[in-house]
Design a protein around this motif. Structure first.
Motif, PDB file in Angstrom:
ATOM      1  N   ARG A  69      31.719   8.248  32.974  1.00 35.53           N
ATOM      2  CA  ARG A  69      32.823   8.160  32.004  1.00 35.53           C
ATOM      3  C   ARG A  69      32.416   8.682  30.638  1.00 35.53           C
ATOM      4  N   LYS A  70      31.147   8.566  30.290  1.00 39.19           N
ATOM      5  CA  LYS A  70      30.637   9.051  29.007  1.00 39.19           C
ATOM      6  C   LYS A  70      30.194  10.515  29.092  1.00 39.19           C
ATOM      7  N   HIS A  71      30.412  11.154  30.237  1.00 39.19           N
ATOM      8  CA  HIS A  71      30.042  12.558  30.470  1.00 39.19           C
ATOM      9  C   HIS A  71      28.536  12.778  30.350  1.00 39.19           C
ATOM     10  N   ARG A  72      27.775  11.776  30.727  1.00 39.79           N
ATOM     11  CA  ARG A  72      26.315  11.877  30.777  1.00 39.79           C
ATOM     12  C   ARG A  72      25.936  12.074  32.247  1.00 39.79           C
ATOM     13  N   TYR A  73      26.212  13.277  32.743  1.00 38.12           N
ATOM     14  CA  TYR A  73      26.150  13.547  34.171  1.00 38.12           C
ATOM     15  C   TYR A  73      24.736  13.478  34.741  1.00 38.12           C
ATOM     16  N   ASP A  74      23.756  13.935  34.008  1.00 36.76           N
ATOM     17  CA  ASP A  74      22.388  13.905  34.530  1.00 36.76           C
ATOM     18  C   ASP A  74      21.909  12.468  34.733  1.00 36.76           C
ATOM     19  N   GLU A  75      22.235  11.601  33.795  1.00 41.32           N
ATOM     20  CA  GLU A  75      21.844  10.197  33.934  1.00 41.32           C
ATOM     21  C   GLU A  75      22.597   9.529  35.070  1.00 41.32           C
ATOM     22  N   ALA A  76      23.866   9.869  35.227  1.00 40.45           N
ATOM     23  CA  ALA A  76      24.650   9.312  36.332  1.00 40.45           C
ATOM     24  C   ALA A  76      24.083   9.771  37.674  1.00 40.45           C
ATOM     25  N   LEU A  77      23.707  11.036  37.743  1.00 42.24           N
ATOM     26  CA  LEU A  77      23.146  11.574  38.979  1.00 42.24           C
ATOM     27  C   LEU A  77      21.819  10.901  39.324  1.00 42.24           C
ATOM     28  N   SER A  78      20.965  10.717  38.331  1.00 43.06           N
ATOM     29  CA  SER A  78      19.676  10.073  38.613  1.00 43.06           C
ATOM     30  C   SER A  78      19.868   8.605  39.001  1.00 43.06           C
ATOM     31  N   THR A  79      20.845   7.934  38.407  1.00 41.73           N
ATOM     32  CA  THR A  79      21.113   6.547  38.773  1.00 41.73           C
ATOM     33  C   THR A  79      21.654   6.455  40.191  1.00 41.73           C
ATOM     34  N   LEU A  80      22.573   7.352  40.546  1.00 42.94           N
ATOM     35  CA  LEU A  80      23.132   7.338  41.897  1.00 42.94           C
ATOM     36  C   LEU A  80      22.076   7.688  42.947  1.00 42.94           C
ATOM     37  N   SER A  81      21.164   8.580  42.618  1.00 39.52           N
ATOM     38  CA  SER A  81      20.156   8.975  43.600  1.00 39.52           C
ATOM     39  C   SER A  81      19.243   7.808  43.975  1.00 39.52           C
ATOM     40  N   LEU A  82      19.116   6.829  43.099  1.00 36.36           N
ATOM     41  CA  LEU A  82      18.266   5.675  43.390  1.00 36.36           C
ATOM     42  C   LEU A  82      18.910   4.694  44.370  1.00 36.36           C
ATOM     43  N   ILE A  83      20.232   4.748  44.511  1.00 31.10           N
ATOM     44  CA  ILE A  83      20.914   3.736  45.323  1.00 31.10           C
ATOM     45  C   ILE A  83      21.612   4.312  46.550  1.00 31.10           C
ATOM     46  N   MET A  84      21.403   5.578  46.852  1.00 33.70           N
ATOM     47  CA  MET A  84      22.134   6.213  47.954  1.00 33.70           C
ATOM     48  C   MET A  84      21.911   5.516  49.296  1.00 33.70           C
ATOM     49  N   ASP A  85      20.733   4.997  49.534  1.00 30.65           N
ATOM     50  CA  ASP A  85      20.425   4.385  50.823  1.00 30.65           C
ATOM     51  C   ASP A  85      20.303   2.868  50.742  1.00 30.65           C
ATOM     52  N   LYS A  86      20.803   2.276  49.680  1.00 31.82           N
ATOM     53  CA  LYS A  86      20.747   0.825  49.523  1.00 31.82           C
ATOM     54  C   LYS A  86      22.026   0.196  50.083  1.00 31.82           C
ATOM     55  N   GLY A  87      21.967  -1.060  50.408  1.00 30.90           N
ATOM     56  CA  GLY A  87      23.145  -1.805  50.817  1.00 30.90           C
ATOM     57  C   GLY A  87      23.636  -1.452  52.209  1.00 30.90           C
ATOM     58  N   ASP A  88      24.822  -1.961  52.525  1.00 31.41           N
ATOM     59  CA  ASP A  88      25.411  -1.724  53.832  1.00 31.41           C
ATOM     60  C   ASP A  88      26.133  -0.376  53.864  1.00 31.41           C
TER      61      ASP A  88
END
Length: 186
Positions: A69-88
């Motif tokens: 939402r803040k258009h900080r795409y690189d930080e969003a991408l790095s955060t998402l990459s950490l959780i791609m295989d977590k959870g159900d």
């Protein structure tokens, strides 16, 4: 002797119940803390990294959404990459759906700025993320709709990129690559 065994059994059961209570109270406190942090992120306030790292993957997903939402795409991408295989499977589908949204938003911005060469790979990555999301949760209408949007974005960009000296029948050939038109959500 039997009285002593009952006494020990009663105290053991009481200690086990107390330990279960303490564990449940700690877990409930952690959930409450994570929910408060998610509310902060939704309201537009950033949260310290050390609080997010110790939290559940849902908290990291909320932080990635905050970055998007803040258009900080690189930080969003790095955060998402950490959780791609977590959870159900449902959570993994949500993470991939949000990854697709991240790429699609960037692709649309690049397309509006007429940066077609930058927009095309982003749209391709968005399509890939939506397909992965749908492989995990095939009932997600939002992912289906956004996949259709991403699929329509590429032919539009191809048409803009065509030189003027090519025959006009290319337009009809271009649209045959789109797998169908959405009829709207039910």
């Amino acid at each position: 002797m039997i009285r002593t065994i009952r006494h020990i059994t009663l105290w053991t059961a009481l200690a086990a119940s107390f330990a279960a209570f303490v564990y449940s109270a700690g877990a409930l406190y952690g959930i409450h803390r994570d929910n408060d942090l998610i509310r902060q992120l939704i309201s537009g306030k950033d949260v310290a990294v050390n609080k997010v790292i110790s939290g559940e993957p849902e908290l990291r997903l909320a932080r990635a959404f905050y970055f998007k939402r803040k258009h900080r795409y690189d930080e969003a991408l790095s955060t998402l990459s950490l959780i791609m295989d977590k959870g159900d499977r449902n959570f993994q589908a949500k993470a991939r759906y949000n990854l697709g949204n991240l790429y699609l938003e960037q692709a649309v911005q690049q397309a509006k700025a007429m940066n077609i060469n930058e927009a095309m790979p982003l749209a391709g990555l968005a399509k890939q993320a939506y397909r992965q999301s749908l492989a995990l949760n095939s009932r997600d209408w939002d992912a289906k709709y956004n996949l259709e949007v991403a699929m329509r974005l590429l032919p539009e960009m191809d048409r803009v990129d065509m030189p003027d000296d090519e025959p006009k029948n290319q337009k009809s050939q271009l649209w045959t690559t789109v797998p169908g038109f959405p009829r709207g959500l039910p």
